[in-house]
Design a protein around this motif. Structure first.
Motif, short mmCIF file in Angstrom:
data_model
loop_
_atom_site.label_atom_id
_atom_site.label_comp_id
_atom_site.label_asym_id
_atom_site.label_seq_id
_atom_site.Cartn_x
_atom_site.Cartn_y
_atom_site.Cartn_z
N ALA A 37 34.36 37.88 90.10
CA ALA A 37 33.95 36.49 89.93
C ALA A 37 34.05 36.12 88.47
O ALA A 37 34.17 36.99 87.60
CB ALA A 37 32.53 36.28 90.45
N GLU A 40 32.24 30.12 84.90
CA GLU A 40 32.97 29.04 84.25
C GLU A 40 32.01 28.09 83.55
O GLU A 40 31.01 27.66 84.12
CB GLU A 40 33.79 28.25 85.28
CG GLU A 40 34.76 29.09 86.08
CD GLU A 40 35.93 29.59 85.22
OE1 GLU A 40 36.15 28.99 84.15
OE2 GLU A 40 36.60 30.55 85.62
N GLY A 375 25.50 29.05 92.85
CA GLY A 375 26.41 29.38 91.76
C GLY A 375 26.22 28.57 90.51
O GLY A 375 26.87 28.84 89.50
N ARG A 390 29.15 27.61 86.25
CA ARG A 390 29.34 27.81 87.68
C ARG A 390 29.96 29.17 87.91
O ARG A 390 30.97 29.53 87.29
CB ARG A 390 30.24 26.73 88.29
CG ARG A 390 30.36 26.90 89.81
CD ARG A 390 31.46 26.08 90.43
NE ARG A 390 31.16 24.66 90.36
CZ ARG A 390 31.84 23.79 89.63
NH1 ARG A 390 32.84 24.22 88.88
NH2 ARG A 390 31.54 22.51 89.63
N CYS A 392 32.17 31.34 90.01
CA CYS A 392 33.25 31.14 90.97
C CYS A 392 33.76 32.50 91.46
O CYS A 392 33.90 33.44 90.68
CB CYS A 392 34.42 30.39 90.32
SG CYS A 392 33.97 28.75 89.69
N SER A 393 34.05 32.58 92.75
CA SER A 393 34.61 33.81 93.30
C SER A 393 36.02 34.00 92.78
O SER A 393 36.66 33.06 92.30
CB SER A 393 34.62 33.76 94.83
OG SER A 393 35.41 32.67 95.28
N ALA A 396 38.63 31.67 94.10
CA ALA A 396 38.35 30.24 94.07
C ALA A 396 39.11 29.59 92.93
O ALA A 396 39.32 30.15 91.88
CB ALA A 396 36.86 30.01 93.89
N LYS A 397 39.54 28.40 93.16
CA LYS A 397 40.22 27.66 92.11
C LYS A 397 39.19 27.22 91.07
O LYS A 397 38.06 26.91 91.38
CB LYS A 397 40.92 26.42 92.69
CG LYS A 397 42.06 26.76 93.64
CD LYS A 397 42.71 25.48 94.14
CE LYS A 397 43.87 25.80 95.07
NZ LYS A 397 44.53 24.58 95.57
N LYS A 398 39.61 27.20 89.85
CA LYS A 398 38.72 26.75 88.79
C LYS A 398 38.43 25.26 88.98
O LYS A 398 39.32 24.46 89.17
CB LYS A 398 39.35 26.98 87.42
CG LYS A 398 39.51 28.44 87.07
CD LYS A 398 40.05 28.60 85.66
CE LYS A 398 40.17 30.06 85.29
NZ LYS A 398 40.66 30.23 83.91
N GLN A 399 37.16 24.96 88.94
CA GLN A 399 36.73 23.58 89.10
C GLN A 399 35.95 23.17 87.87
O GLN A 399 34.89 23.72 87.60
CB GLN A 399 35.87 23.42 90.33
CG GLN A 399 36.56 23.84 91.61
CD GLN A 399 35.61 23.75 92.79
OE1 GLN A 399 34.62 23.06 92.73
NE2 GLN A 399 35.94 24.46 93.85
N ARG A 400 36.45 22.26 87.15
CA ARG A 400 35.78 21.79 85.95
C ARG A 400 35.53 20.30 86.10
O ARG A 400 36.45 19.51 86.19
CB ARG A 400 36.61 22.05 84.69
CG ARG A 400 36.82 23.52 84.41
CD ARG A 400 37.60 23.70 83.11
NE ARG A 400 37.86 25.09 82.85
CZ ARG A 400 37.02 25.90 82.22
NH1 ARG A 400 35.85 25.42 81.82
NH2 ARG A 400 37.32 27.16 82.01
#
Length: 406
Positions: A37, A40, A375, A390, A392-393, A396-400
């Motif tokens: 993981a 982020e 998370g 956050r 993230c696994s 998983a896509k990076k989400q910002r």
């Protein structure tokens, strides 16, 4: 002078099994290897003028309160449509005259307790929902500790508060904030040095405290013979020390119960992270272990013992043995550790799954998982910054998102 009152001491209302949070994974207990993981950074949402000391989410995860050496409490509100949007909603100040060290929300979410180096604990009440803007008023200030108050916590039934101090004591308070009543129930002595942190068990009438004396003490509500010859009953309900945990060789800075209450995590000044597992002794153990039984009582709590299960120092300590100042366990058992080398480390299933070096430009003094948004992690540090992260696994896509900064 505040007088302790024992003869009229009320008993802890245990949390019914059906109302307790469910620990979904129990990651620290072992089993399959943890999934990779990444933690982020979502951004800086606020700043204290000086060090930030504590971060605390309200029970439904919609508000984040932080405090620091600037004597202020910052309250941030989230956007219901986006978990990434947070803004400063209000600033609480003018009550404490020195560093505000610790914050805790009441279980109902209507009250916020703050402890300070000025030796006081302030209780803040949220204004009515009809108010045009989020606001709080300080309606009670508790005094009695001889020195700085380092920690504060509410019991899960909201009927008690616990405070701890440099004066080496832990105080248990009867709490009735609706009627503006707070009374000292018990002054607990036993630690030989500064008490750094105090936390209640998720549902049993137990509290744990940790100290500069390298130990952790477990306190339980118990029925003991009365010393009052005029008392109507031969026994009275008191808080007593039932166990001393001695696995650390340096100051224990922070402790955190895992949500099921089965595990207790502790972090110390050498970066060591220990995991203690709940054991059951005596005839009441079967009664405690029955998840459908809602009649938990003080007799049961006295049979609970915590034993050292694992030492995760290889995952959290550094060659320089930098301190681990804060630890918090999420609903799924994932542990976040705030460290003295400015890093945040994440541990799952006895594996370190993520590490952010230089998470802050100074010590990471507090970490707190959001209780509702899985998370989502908050941190404050010696640089005064309030940051969100956050977890993230690996796949998983990076989400910002756009994080509002005040």
């Amino acid at each position: 002078r505040i007088q302790t009152h024992r003869q009229t001491s009320r008993e802890f209302r245990s949390i019914p099994a059906k109302n307790r949070p469910i620990n979904r994974i129990h990651d620290l207990r072992g089993g399959e290897s943890a999934q990779a993981a990444s933690l982020e950074a979502l951004g800086v949402i606020g700043r204290h003028n000086g060090s930030g000391w504590s971060a605390a989410w309200n029970p439904n995860g919609t508000l984040l309160a932080t405090c620091g050496t600037d004597k202020k409490i910052l309250v941030f509100a989230g956007d219901r449509k986006s978990s990434d949007r947070w803004k400063l909603a209000c600033t609480l100040q003018g009550t404490h005259s020195r560093t505000v060290r610790c914050l805790r929300w009441s279980p109902c979410g209507e009250y916020l307790a703050s402890s300070s180096f000025d030796g006081k604990v302030a209780i803040w009440r949220r204004a009515a929902a009809a108010a045009p803007a989020l606001s709080f008023e300080c309606f009670a200030v508790l005094e009695g500790h001889e020195n700085e108050v380092k920690g504060v916590d509410w019991s899960p039934d909201g009927r008690f508060m616990a405070t701890c101090s440099r004066d080496r004591t832990v105080w248990i308070w009867d709490a009735d904030p609706k009627n503006n009543v707070f009374r000292v129930n018990e002054v607990l002595e036993g630690h030989t040095q500064d008490v750094k942190c105090v936390r209640f068990h998720p549902y049993l009438p137990l509290a744990a405290s940790c100290s500069y004396d390298n130990t952790i003490r477990i306190w339980a509500q118990a029925s003991v013979p009365t010393t009052d010859p005029e008392a109507e009953s031969a026994h009275e309900t008191r808080w007593v020390c039932t166990q001393e945990l001695t696995g650390h060789n340096s100051t224990v800075w922070s402790i955190s119960f895992e949500v099921s209450g089965q595990l207790l995590l502790s972090a110390d000044a050498e970066g060591k992270l220990l995991v203690w597992k709940r054991q059951h002794q005596g005839t009441e153990s079967n009664n405690i272990n029955n998840k459908n039984n809602e009649n938990y009582n003080s007799t049961c709590s006295q049979t609970v013992q915590y034993m050292l299960e694992s030492d995760l120092s290889t995952l959290t300590s550094t060659p320089e043995k930098d301190p681990a100042y804060a630890v918090d366990s999420a609903l799924d058992g994932t542990a976040a550790i705030g460290c003295g080398d400015d890093a945040i480390r994440i541990v799952q299933r006895s594996s370190k799954v993520s590490e952010v070096q230089h998470a802050h430009s100074s010590d990471v003094n507090s970490v707190a998982w959001n209780p509702d948004r899985r998370g989502l992690l908050a941190s404050v540090g010696g640089d005064g910054c309030v940051k969100l992260w956050r977890l993230c696994s690996g796949d998983a896509k990076k989400q910002r998102g756009d994080v509002a900064e005040e």
